[in-house]
Design a protein around this motif. Sequence first.
Motif, PDB file in Angstrom:
ATOM      1  N   ASP A   1     -34.170  34.328  65.011  1.00 30.94           N
ATOM      2  CA  ASP A   1     -36.023  34.793  65.182  1.00 30.94           C
ATOM      3  C   ASP A   1     -36.119  35.509  66.859  1.00 30.94           C
ATOM      4  N   ARG A  34     -41.738  38.345  42.784  1.00 31.54           N
ATOM      5  CA  ARG A  34     -40.745  39.229  43.347  1.00 31.54           C
ATOM      6  C   ARG A  34     -39.426  39.075  42.716  1.00 31.54           C
ATOM      7  N   ASN A  85     -36.453  31.880  60.839  1.00 31.41           N
ATOM      8  CA  ASN A  85     -35.762  32.545  59.811  1.00 31.41           C
ATOM      9  C   ASN A  85     -34.304  32.162  59.569  1.00 31.41           C
ATOM     10  N   VAL A 114     -46.050  34.224  44.746  1.00 28.54           N
ATOM     11  CA  VAL A 114     -45.567  35.448  45.077  1.00 28.54           C
ATOM     12  C   VAL A 114     -43.834  35.486  45.050  1.00 28.54           C
ATOM     13  N   LEU A 115     -43.332  34.308  45.092  1.00 31.85           N
ATOM     14  CA  LEU A 115     -41.857  34.149  44.983  1.00 31.85           C
ATOM     15  C   LEU A 115     -41.469  34.568  43.516  1.00 31.85           C
ATOM     16  N   ARG A 138     -26.589  30.094  51.497  1.00 27.28           N
ATOM     17  CA  ARG A 138     -26.667  30.953  52.785  1.00 27.28           C
ATOM     18  C   ARG A 138     -27.899  30.302  53.458  1.00 27.28           C
ATOM     19  N   THR A 139     -29.006  29.672  52.661  1.00 26.97           N
ATOM     20  CA  THR A 139     -30.160  29.183  53.614  1.00 26.97           C
ATOM     21  C   THR A 139     -29.779  27.758  54.076  1.00 26.97           C
ATOM     22  N   THR A 164     -31.735  34.765  41.079  1.00 19.81           N
ATOM     23  CA  THR A 164     -31.782  34.890  42.394  1.00 19.81           C
ATOM     24  C   THR A 164     -32.233  33.825  42.989  1.00 19.81           C
ATOM     25  N   PHE A 165     -32.174  33.557  44.263  1.00 19.28           N
ATOM     26  CA  PHE A 165     -32.899  32.191  44.875  1.00 19.28           C
ATOM     27  C   PHE A 165     -33.473  32.731  46.109  1.00 19.28           C
ATOM     28  N   MET A 166     -34.761  31.854  46.475  1.00 19.72           N
ATOM     29  CA  MET A 166     -35.529  32.253  47.542  1.00 19.72           C
ATOM     30  C   MET A 166     -36.010  31.202  48.141  1.00 19.72           C
ATOM     31  N   LYS A 167     -35.964  31.070  49.557  1.00 14.52           N
ATOM     32  CA  LYS A 167     -36.747  30.004  50.274  1.00 14.52           C
ATOM     33  C   LYS A 167     -37.519  30.444  51.345  1.00 14.52           C
ATOM     34  N   VAL A 168     -38.697  29.701  51.399  1.00 16.41           N
ATOM     35  CA  VAL A 168     -39.568  29.875  52.460  1.00 16.41           C
ATOM     36  C   VAL A 168     -39.574  29.020  53.591  1.00 16.41           C
ATOM     37  N   GLY A 169     -39.306  29.361  54.936  1.00 18.37           N
ATOM     38  CA  GLY A 169     -39.317  28.437  56.012  1.00 18.37           C
ATOM     39  C   GLY A 169     -40.306  29.198  57.135  1.00 18.37           C
ATOM     40  N   GLY A 195     -33.715  33.097  54.458  1.00 15.38           N
ATOM     41  CA  GLY A 195     -34.207  32.594  52.922  1.00 15.38           C
ATOM     42  C   GLY A 195     -34.422  33.610  51.824  1.00 15.38           C
ATOM     43  N   ASN A 196     -34.002  35.061  52.201  1.00 15.21           N
ATOM     44  CA  ASN A 196     -33.965  35.972  51.267  1.00 15.21           C
ATOM     45  C   ASN A 196     -35.262  36.181  50.176  1.00 15.21           C
ATOM     46  N   LEU A 210     -46.275  36.315  52.129  1.00 10.11           N
ATOM     47  CA  LEU A 210     -46.038  35.230  52.408  1.00 10.11           C
ATOM     48  C   LEU A 210     -46.297  34.601  53.841  1.00 10.11           C
ATOM     49  N   ALA A 214     -47.231  30.648  47.495  1.00  8.60           N
ATOM     50  CA  ALA A 214     -46.057  31.228  47.689  1.00  8.60           C
ATOM     51  C   ALA A 214     -44.956  31.245  46.511  1.00  8.60           C
ATOM     52  N   GLU A 262     -26.598  32.406  47.278  1.00 10.61           N
ATOM     53  CA  GLU A 262     -27.914  32.795  48.037  1.00 10.61           C
ATOM     54  C   GLU A 262     -28.533  31.421  48.547  1.00 10.61           C
ATOM     55  N   ARG A 282     -36.864  41.432  40.992  1.00 16.29           N
ATOM     56  CA  ARG A 282     -35.512  41.569  41.204  1.00 16.29           C
ATOM     57  C   ARG A 282     -34.509  41.488  40.017  1.00 16.29           C
TER      58      ARG A 282
END
Lengths: 261, 631
Positions: free
Chosen positions: B571, A254, A181, A250-251, A92-93, A173-178, B341-342, B506, A247, A89, A258
């Motif tokens: 985007d 979530r 998208n 929140v992450l 993929r980011t 799991t892994f999540m990334k905020v940017g 970012g999933n 977010l 964040a 995951e 998951r």
Amino acid sequence: MDVLTPSTLDEALRLKAEVPAARPIQGGTDVMVELNFDRARPPALLNLNEVRELRGWSRENGTLRLGSGLTYTEAMAGPLAEAFPALAEASRTVGSPQIRNRGTIGGNLGTASPAGDALPPLLVRGAEVELASVRGARTLLLTEFLVGPKRNALEPDELVTAVRVPAGPGSETFMKVGPRNAMVIAVVSLALRVDGDELLASYGSAGPVTGLVRAPLSERAGFPEQVAAAASPIDDVRGTSAYRRHALRVLTTRALDRCLA
Amino acid sequence: MSAPARQLELGRIGEIVRRPDGIPKTTGEFAYASDLQAAGMLWGHTVRSPYAHARVLSVDIGEALRMPGVHAVLTHDDVPGEKLYGLEFPDQPVLAVDRVRYFGEAVALVAAEHPEQARRAAEKIVVEYEPLEQVRIHLAGVGDAFGGREDLSMQIHGALLALHASRPVKMVYNREESFIGHVHRHPARIWAEHRATREGKLVAVRMRILLDGGAYASSSTAVTSNAASFACGPYDVPNALIESTCVYTNNPPCGAMRGFGAVQTCFAAEAQMDKLAAELGIDPVELRLRNALAPGHVLPTGQRIEGSLPVADVIRRAAELEPPPAEELPRDPLRLPGGAGNTTRGEGIRRGVGFAVGFKNLCYSEGFDDYCAARVKLLEDGSAEVHCAAAEVGQGVAGVILQVARTELGIDDVRLAPHTTATVDSAGSASASRMTMMASGAVRDACRAALEERELRGGEVDIERIYRHPRTSPLDPQTGQITGERAHVAFAACAMRVVAEVDLELGLTRVVWIGAAQDVGKALNPQAVEGQIEGGTAQGLGLALMEEIQTRDGLITNASFTDYLIPTALDMPPVESVLIEDPEPDAAYGAKGVGEPPTVVSTAAILSALRDATGLELNRVPVRPDDVVGL
């Protein structure tokens, strides 16, 4: 500037011992940016692309051994993605398809940026880093390897050869905020793993080094706050400290949902 | 769109024509200016100020001149003619004289055999600065090809180096330097008050517009005036008081950028129209229809709309476009806010629908009248050669010129000579949504004159014609009112309906779909028009969601594509376009410029959708995640 291109690990280590200031280069997604922007002018580049021993990955005695030349594209698919889903995951980011074809796990370790996307998934697995020099090999916990922002425990004559993680079961799991998208450097990122009755979270871009937070599963309710509190984010051009902490809460919430679903 | 019967390369007016540069640009084989090479060529390099504001006490070039490979090191002393330039006022030094006024202002130039030698020599130039306090503006109850080709950046510098060294000189700005050395869109702060009857008829609009022009004027006065001209949006407003002010600062210089002042005001005016609709309990599309500007109406500048401006039709057709139904969960994270970012599997997601309409002038305005020349040769073998210096900057004007010539001459064998003013008079700039309008007029006129000439005299014909748009005059500097028949040549409107999803926890967004209706007069090459609409929409999306030059004390802190983000394919949503063909009476084939209107509108329309999804006012762009989550 000389470009040294060894074809074996032994040769690479010998060259690194002879020219300790030689900058190791694999995909070049970090190093070439520095050169092009005239931020670094090492006397030599140590081109590791021909060194077979650093490539690919293997399963050895209950551990996954990832060569430092493993690319993000390789980590994104197939049996490795099943065995190490959070790393898939995270991979993929990373950047664009072209960057993922070139960029390597070893690069993330060598650069040791708190925004390195591979680092949180490795940290929640308790990863160990294999280092080698003509003097011999040694292994460090990733937490010991990362010593500061863009600083690691490599000696001048050493190279990162691989990183090892236990192959055991667990949910992660892994999540990334940017702010867009795709193709972003993390404003903040999180890997979370539930390993038996232990919770492990690792955050990126929210402190000088990629941090690791642990708690027993029984403390699930307070874990998002614990992760947010452990982080020490700053305000910078990519985001604010307050948003990064928010964040992370929140992450983490979530990610727990998951992984424990 | 019906498929053309003839080959895709040989289309006439109104047909889809395949662009010759499409495949080379996609495969990376297209030769851009930075790929140029010449025998004996030197490389130019600019030495820039590290201060936003400083006195230049001395510049020592001695050591730089002695560096290997160096052929020229120049300062303001070496500028032979006028030392100042500017689009409207000559206020900007070619090279700084005794003072620098923005971070990155050009101070000296170097030409050397190798770019690295030029950079190394540049490091040896010793400039002694005395930093000065910057002027800071504290707001106290008072109130940006894509235009960039209008301005000068390295042109004078490169010419000076070449003149001095008597060698060809190549200068290439890297990405960081491009952020510093090119003009930007004016940051703006806008206060607006709208009054209407309970039936939803606009009575009065008051607006104060404050623009940051940066250190030098460039086209700031024209942008400032344009912002005022289009402040009310495409509505019939009986009473308007618009105050538009631009100030000098030590921030990066701003100039012409796609939309030219109308982007900023459309954002404000359309937010107001949504608020007004909510206050009155009238459907936002209906409110816009009730006030839609039309031929015969008078603009706040006193100019009567005489040509084509089908605003109501544009609004109606955009509103009729049906957005796709909401996608089911679970989905591929790439189809959710946060994307790769999933970050969500559906948690925190709210869908919003928005609408906006905007309009803008086409061609140069307010007395800055210009022209475009074209030259046509009819040859014995039955073929033709067209000369027109219209700059092909990616917009596809070269294709349009050939379409026009094939249409007028009734033949397929037409060649376009290299774009140069050496063999034909000027075509003016590729800006202001003017190039296609002006070039198609000039080529049409030259083709018709050539046919007449051959009819009269026979044999080979070589004829040049100048095309001019209807004359404009300046606005009165005191009253803002027209001083002749018109200040603007023509107008074009665009309306958009937008569906967006927002992760409320977010603050991340995904624009799902955009439906656009645009007033194009006549689509000369429908596919190219759709391309302009999509590209213009993407640029406005960038402004809505991510594109911002960040500064600290006048220094740019995100001068890279790592930190100044532009939209990726993930985007940018699919755009469904409706082309509304209501011919512009004074334009060749009735065609209107198409490049700017979608940029004017898309930012406003996306914000409308985000407000619908979040319930927040969102009065600033780009919308930051912090703004959505309330930090």
